[in-house]
Scaffold this motif. Structure first.
Motif, PDB file in Angstrom:
ATOM      1  N   ILE A 128     -49.873   0.059  17.346  1.00  0.00           N
ATOM      2  CA  ILE A 128     -49.605   0.902  16.166  1.00  0.00           C
ATOM      3  C   ILE A 128     -50.451   0.416  14.991  1.00  0.00           C
ATOM      4  N   GLN A 129     -50.536  -0.895  14.831  1.00  0.00           N
ATOM      5  CA  GLN A 129     -51.320  -1.471  13.728  1.00  0.00           C
ATOM      6  C   GLN A 129     -52.800  -1.128  13.865  1.00  0.00           C
ATOM      7  N   LYS A 130     -53.329  -1.204  15.097  1.00  0.00           N
ATOM      8  CA  LYS A 130     -54.756  -0.955  15.327  1.00  0.00           C
ATOM      9  C   LYS A 130     -55.102   0.530  15.295  1.00  0.00           C
ATOM     10  N   ALA A 131     -54.270   1.368  15.891  1.00  0.00           N
ATOM     11  CA  ALA A 131     -54.639   2.773  16.094  1.00  0.00           C
ATOM     12  C   ALA A 131     -53.868   3.745  15.215  1.00  0.00           C
ATOM     13  N   GLY A 132     -52.810   3.282  14.594  1.00  0.00           N
ATOM     14  CA  GLY A 132     -51.984   4.179  13.801  1.00  0.00           C
ATOM     15  C   GLY A 132     -52.546   4.428  12.416  1.00  0.00           C
ATOM     16  N   VAL A 133     -52.240   5.588  11.899  1.00  0.00           N
ATOM     17  CA  VAL A 133     -52.614   5.965  10.538  1.00  0.00           C
ATOM     18  C   VAL A 133     -51.313   6.041   9.743  1.00  0.00           C
ATOM     19  N   LEU A 134     -51.223   5.271   8.673  1.00  0.00           N
ATOM     20  CA  LEU A 134     -50.040   5.249   7.830  1.00  0.00           C
ATOM     21  C   LEU A 134     -49.910   6.582   7.095  1.00  0.00           C
ATOM     22  N   VAL A 135     -48.708   7.153   7.131  1.00  0.00           N
ATOM     23  CA  VAL A 135     -48.480   8.466   6.531  1.00  0.00           C
ATOM     24  C   VAL A 135     -47.476   8.316   5.392  1.00  0.00           C
ATOM     25  N   SER A 136     -47.795   8.872   4.231  1.00  0.00           N
ATOM     26  CA  SER A 136     -46.906   8.752   3.073  1.00  0.00           C
ATOM     27  C   SER A 136     -45.673   9.644   3.239  1.00  0.00           C
ATOM     28  N   GLN A 137     -44.634   9.336   2.465  1.00  0.00           N
ATOM     29  CA  GLN A 137     -43.387  10.115   2.495  1.00  0.00           C
ATOM     30  C   GLN A 137     -43.655  11.572   2.124  1.00  0.00           C
ATOM     31  N   GLU A 138     -44.506  11.792   1.140  1.00  0.00           N
ATOM     32  CA  GLU A 138     -44.832  13.151   0.692  1.00  0.00           C
ATOM     33  C   GLU A 138     -45.416  13.979   1.838  1.00  0.00           C
ATOM     34  N   ILE A 139     -46.325  13.381   2.576  1.00  0.00           N
ATOM     35  CA  ILE A 139     -46.956  14.093   3.693  1.00  0.00           C
ATOM     36  C   ILE A 139     -45.949  14.346   4.806  1.00  0.00           C
ATOM     37  N   ARG A 140     -45.075  13.365   5.065  1.00  0.00           N
ATOM     38  CA  ARG A 140     -44.076  13.541   6.127  1.00  0.00           C
ATOM     39  C   ARG A 140     -43.138  14.698   5.811  1.00  0.00           C
ATOM     40  N   GLU A 141     -42.905  14.938   4.524  1.00  0.00           N
ATOM     41  CA  GLU A 141     -41.977  15.990   4.125  1.00  0.00           C
ATOM     42  C   GLU A 141     -42.611  17.381   4.149  1.00  0.00           C
ATOM     43  N   GLN A 142     -43.922  17.443   4.186  1.00  0.00           N
ATOM     44  CA  GLN A 142     -44.596  18.739   4.209  1.00  0.00           C
ATOM     45  C   GLN A 142     -44.333  19.427   5.546  1.00  0.00           C
ATOM     46  N   GLN A 143     -44.088  20.707   5.522  1.00  0.00           N
ATOM     47  CA  GLN A 143     -43.798  21.453   6.741  1.00  0.00           C
ATOM     48  C   GLN A 143     -44.989  22.235   7.262  1.00  0.00           C
TER      49      GLN A 143
END
Length: 193
Positions: A128-143
């Motif tokens: 997850i650390q190597k390949a994951g992209v951190l996603v902000s709360q704002e983006i997670r809430e977008q539909q």
């Protein structure tokens, strides 16, 4: 071994490789998105299962599930256990007559089977650390899903500052283009070296 539970978010067309798709996985908290480039047949098999569509004849993954069901073999879980040179390595954990059977698998096939069995999907925190992209709360809430895509080529971005690359990565994340965001993340890591 520490494990991170994953879920399948969906598929998108890959801009990195012609004729390929990006399988988008997320951790259980939906904090990281992990794009994995897969081939068209596997993408089709995953899409058919995600959409709960029926085919006239069984696809290979359906055939495997039918065969294992008839033999009373169950897929307990899938583990993405290694990432090496951009290639993800997975293992299928089957159970038959009380015994565990581990089988190496391409990650795209493993995910297609996990969806059919309703099995859990895991990886390691390191992957997850190597390949994951951190996603902000704002983006997670977008539909809504955005379709704007940026083609990222390493040599085209050598002169950009860390702040500019960070901004472009955040914009790609907002557009839910996680494959492009992961390329910007890699460029940022290269600049930090």
């Amino acid at each position: 071994m520490d494990r991170v539970k994953l879920k399948v978010l969906g598929l998108s067309y890959s801009m990195a490789q012609n004729g390929a798709y990006a399988l988008i996985l997320a951790d259980e908290q939906d904090i990281h998105r992990m794009p994995i480039v897969i081939g068209m047949p596997e993408a089709q098999s995953i899409a058919i299962q995600l959409e709960k569509l029926q085919t006239q004849r069984p696809l290979t993954h359906d055939l495997i599930k039918k065969l294992t069901d008839e033999l009373h073999v169950k897929l307990k879980e899938v583990m993405i256990y290694r990432l090496d040179a951009g290639i993800f390595y997975s293992e299928l954990l089957f159970e038959a007559s009380g015994e565990e059977i581990r089988i190496d698998s391409r990650t795209s096939d493993a995910v297609a089977l996990a969806l059919r069995y309703g099995s859990e999907l895991y990886t390691t925190p390191e992957i997850i650390q190597k390949a994951g992209v951190l996603v902000s709360q704002e983006i997670r809430e977008q539909q809504s899903i955005h379709n704007n895509v940026v083609n990222v080529e390493k040599n085209g971005f050598d002169d950009y500052s860390v702040q500019e690359l960070q901004k472009m990565m955040n914009e790609a994340i907002q557009k839910e283009d996680y494959e492009t965001a992961s390329k910007f993340r890699d460029l940022l890591k290269d600049k930090e070296k």
